[in-house]
Write an enzyme that holds these catalytic residues in place. Sequence first.
Site, PDB file in Angstrom:
ATOM      1  CD  GLU A   1      -0.913   0.626   3.671  1.00  0.00           C
ATOM      2  OE1 GLU A   1      -1.157   1.835   3.552  1.00  0.00           O
ATOM      3  OE2 GLU A   1      -1.215  -0.046   4.676  1.00  0.00           O
TER       4      GLU A   1
ATOM      5  CE  LYS B   1      -3.601   0.858  10.827  1.00  0.00           C
ATOM      6  NZ  LYS B   1      -4.280   0.293   9.665  1.00  0.00           N
TER       7      LYS B   1
END
Length: 309
Positions: free
Chosen positions: A25, A159
């Site tokens: 990414e 996360k």
Amino acid sequence: MHSYVEYSEEVKEAKRKGMAIVALESTIISHGMPYPQNVKTAREVEDIIRSKGAVPATIAILNGRIKIGLSQEELEYLGQATDVIKASRRDIPYILASGKDGATTVAATMICAELAHIPVFVTGGIGGVHRNAEVTLDISADLEELAVSNVAVVCAGAKSILDIGLTLEYLETKGVPVLGYRTDSLPAFYTRSSPYSVNYKVETPEETAGILKAKWELGLKGGVVVANPIPEADAMDEQEMDHIIETALKEADSEGIKGKEATPFLLGKVKELTDGRSLTANIALVKHNAQIGADIAVRYAELVQIEAV
């Protein structure tokens, strides 16, 4: 589609030779780290993938074109540009049509990787269901993309700023397998474990590649999460991180920060509260994911080639 997608020479050559390719990414470059550390890390991650016998394909949108693989000059530009749009699924058509620049999130990178027939994608951590989502409905587009794009996402789990339990429930509803790479516990980005279990533990790249092949050959659409814990030497203390994240969440709430701005704000606040240690951990886990992701990509390419013979 050719008018929107452009391949780097390195990726073109890899495709011609049938080599394993690993998608990366670009949000981590433009929105995740400061310059010049972002560009330095991006180059190091690419080199790790090359050292494993695969080819890196960092994905971004530049001048309204989806770039599958970036040149050194494009990486440098992306690392310093200030008006790059954080691009998820909803943003891609606008950025392409208006000729702007976009850094791809997990969701957008999965879309572009599937367009380019790249089955393995390495990132830091996936997005998920945010805390208090029952009120805000703040759920990352990453989860919906995992349900529909045939791409394996190698990450250090979800996360830790998220509601990890609800994130796993969402993935279960969408039929997305969560594999723990040599772990029974779902890692929580900065820490090696969480109170939650993965669906299945895998021990080797070969085993992981076999699961990907079986899933997609059966026509079971959607991705796979390969959760790879941060190396023990780089992991942070779980209790300390819980306290820091709670502090960051309260500050985001008091300042009315939500939506796609929430994650960069929270990660920035965590970096501040840990005196930069979280950034060091972030870099370490991305590099570790690159090693494992490249190994899986190579094994998957070998499996597919063997069957084609």
